[in-house]
Design an enzyme around this catalytic site. Structure first.
Site, PDB file in Angstrom:
ATOM      1  N   ARG A 178      83.856  66.900 110.239  1.00  8.33           N
ATOM      2  CA  ARG A 178      83.776  67.259 108.824  1.00  8.33           C
ATOM      3  C   ARG A 178      82.453  67.968 108.541  1.00  8.33           C
ATOM      4  O   ARG A 178      81.401  67.561 109.035  1.00  8.33           O
ATOM      5  CB  ARG A 178      83.900  66.011 107.944  1.00  8.33           C
ATOM      6  N   ARG A 185      76.625  59.923  98.257  1.00  6.96           N
ATOM      7  CA  ARG A 185      77.653  59.537  97.287  1.00  6.96           C
ATOM      8  C   ARG A 185      77.027  58.818  96.099  1.00  6.96           C
ATOM      9  O   ARG A 185      75.884  58.332  96.183  1.00  6.96           O
ATOM     10  CB  ARG A 185      78.658  58.589  97.958  1.00  6.96           C
ATOM     11  N   ASP A 254      82.332  55.281  95.672  1.00  6.75           N
ATOM     12  CA  ASP A 254      81.848  55.599  97.018  1.00  6.75           C
ATOM     13  C   ASP A 254      82.538  56.835  97.577  1.00  6.75           C
ATOM     14  O   ASP A 254      82.146  57.326  98.645  1.00  6.75           O
ATOM     15  CB  ASP A 254      82.036  54.403  97.961  1.00  6.75           C
ATOM     16  N   ASN A 255      83.541  57.351  96.872  1.00  7.19           N
ATOM     17  CA  ASN A 255      84.220  58.585  97.276  1.00  7.19           C
ATOM     18  C   ASN A 255      83.818  59.776  96.407  1.00  7.19           C
ATOM     19  O   ASN A 255      84.500  60.789  96.408  1.00  7.19           O
ATOM     20  CB  ASN A 255      85.742  58.410  97.203  1.00  7.19           C
TER      21      ASN A 255
END
Length: 490
Positions: A178, A185, A254-255
């Site tokens: 990625r 975050r 957290d996303n």
């Protein structure tokens, strides 16, 4: 001539490791057996200044399988916390991914992150692995969103392994590399706030200001200016989601990226038919993250981030800024919708006009992406007036019978020609989106060892406004209106 760097000479830095050690754990990937490259993304390679022709399958397979590391890599798993479905969970962190390091590209640092790298101290009894199903979906959705103009993390490569992983069923293991400018975050700040490590909270905020928001350092209150920038970017991101029918599915704090990028794609979907209350995540029993709720959830998540920043920013200033969020969102959303409908000028009645359009889509559960495409093709003029004179599906003629005269009246306020409007709309309304039944088909094919459809769809999603011969059947929603429910492991 572009000077590409060969992948073989790649060298990473480790900027994040300069922060206090309790914010991460250093460890190497746990190697996977028999790693094999499934797909490499030449457009991401170009973004990174890498020679697309140097994407050697053996080298990438070694990187994806955790057998090799780029020069200078110092892998680490980040520690953070977050609100999951509205409930604070302090026991979070990179449970299956490692930040390998950062690559300098034209004065910026790009994070390399190996997802599916094995167990970490934050795996919470998990195996630290990823499956082909979820990895394939994340690999492609980053391209789908990016080429619709919606900020998203992306991936350089997708790999598969002979190791089998147990989720809802036994599945092939996989990894992705990625790529993002940022892996910080909202939950990083929450962790430091709720553990009362306020000095390190300031240190992290200063790090973010210097690396990602240097323009805010000139403001009277740099921390507030950074929060404002995060709020604006997040509002613009979710406006893109709503305009194109994208459902994230698990919008826990957290996303949420501090750059306003679509992050940690899990049970995501492009809704096939417009349904305001659509939910694809079977874990979301209370529809917290339903399609229509997403702008409000972003505001809630920003308030959680704001709470974490109270040691640095006055509460009343944070409240004032949070109250501005709806203005940021509405401005971005209306612009997105004007673009989709071919409206170059703004009009005071646009908000109500677009609201009625959206209600029409919802009441008919319309397969809206082909409809936008048909509206694009149908732009023409008669006697100097804009007219929508042909739609290629009879059902749409019936559905839009009362709305089309209103649309034509609104188009009459525009100054550009129908031909120019048509051209602009065809570059705004895609022929292809990454529908759930498409990803299901791709996963089925990949699990049988046929990776060619992934290569085909990578090109389609990077050129979504073009026609692609032989793929016409995938333009429309499946006949069944039943939603395909997904899980967080999706």
């Amino acid at each position: 001539m572009t000077q590409w760097q060969p992948l073989q000479s790649l060298s990473l830095e480790n900027d994040f490791s300069r922060l206090p050690g309790h914010l991460y754990t250093r460890l190497d990937p746990t190697p996977l057996p028999d790693p094999r490259l499934v797909s490499a993304n030449p457009k991401v390679a170009e973004m990174l200044g890498l020679d697309p022709c140097s994407l050697d399958p053996e080298l990438l397979a070694g990187l994806l399988g955790g057998h090799q590391l780029p020069q200078g890599a110092q892998p680490l798993a980040m520690k953070y916390a977050g609100h999951q479905f509205g409930i604070y969970n302090p026991q979070l962190g990179d449970g299956r991914g490692l930040l390998l390091g950062e690559q300098p590209v034209n004065g910026e640092l790009w994070d390399w992150h190996l997802k599916g790298a094995g167990q970490t101290p934050y795996s919470r009894m998990g195996d630290g692995r990823a499956v082909l199903r979820s990895s394939l979906r994340e690999y492609l959705i980053g391209e789908a969103l990016t080429h619709l103009g919606i900020p998203s993390t992306r991936a350089l490569a997708l790999g598969v392994t002979s190791q089998k992983i147990l989720r809802e069923r036994v599945e092939p293991g996989a990894t992705i590399l990625r790529i993002s400018r940022c892996h910080v975050r909202f939950g990083h700040f929450e962790h430091l706030f709720y553990t009362r490590q306020h000095d390190d909270l300031k240190l992290l905020a200063d790090y973010c200001l210097q690396r990602w928001y240097p323009e805010c350092l000139e403001a009277e209150n740099p921390y507030l200016a950074m929060f404002r920038a995060i709020s604006k970017r997040s509002a613009e991101m979710v406006a893109g989601w709503i305009a194109y029918g994208f459902l994230h599915g698990v919008m826990n704090t957290d996303n949420m990226s501090i750059l306003g990028e679509t992050f940690d794609h899990g049970p995501f979907a492009f809704i096939d038919r417009w349904k305001e209350d659509a939910v694809y995540n079977h874990t979301d029993q209370e529809s917290r993250y339903a399609f229509e709720q997403q702008p409000y959830v972003i505001h809630w998540n920003l308030s959680a981030l704001g709470q974490a920043l109270t040691p640095l920013i006055d509460v009343e200033l944070l409240k004032e800024e949070l109250n501005r969020y709806s203005g940021y969102y509405n401005k971005a959303y209306l612009q997105r919708m004007r673009d989709r409908l071919g409206l170059a000028l703004s009009d005071p009645g646009d908000k109500d006009f677009i609201r009625r359009w959206r209600a029409l889509l919802n009441s008919n559960q319309a397969d809206f992406n082909p409809l936008y495409r048909a509206l694009s093709e149908a732009q023409t003029e008669e006697d100097g007036k804009p007219v929508i004179n042909r739609l290629d599906v009879a059902a749409w003629q019936t559905m839009l019978a009362d709305w089309l005269p209103e649309y034509e009246a609104r188009l009459a306020l525009e100054s550009r020609s129908s031909a120019d409007r048509k051209q602009a709309m065809l570059q705004t309304n895609p022929s292809y989106i990454l529908r759930t039944h498409v990803t299901t088909h791709l996963v089925d094919q990949a699990e049988e060892g046929n990776f060619q459809p992934i290569h085909d769809w990578l090109k389609i999603l990077q050129n979504p406004y073009e026609e692609h011969a032989g793929f016409e059947e995938w333009k429309r929603a499946p006949d069944s209106k039943r939603l395909i429910m997904l899980s967080c492991s999706s």
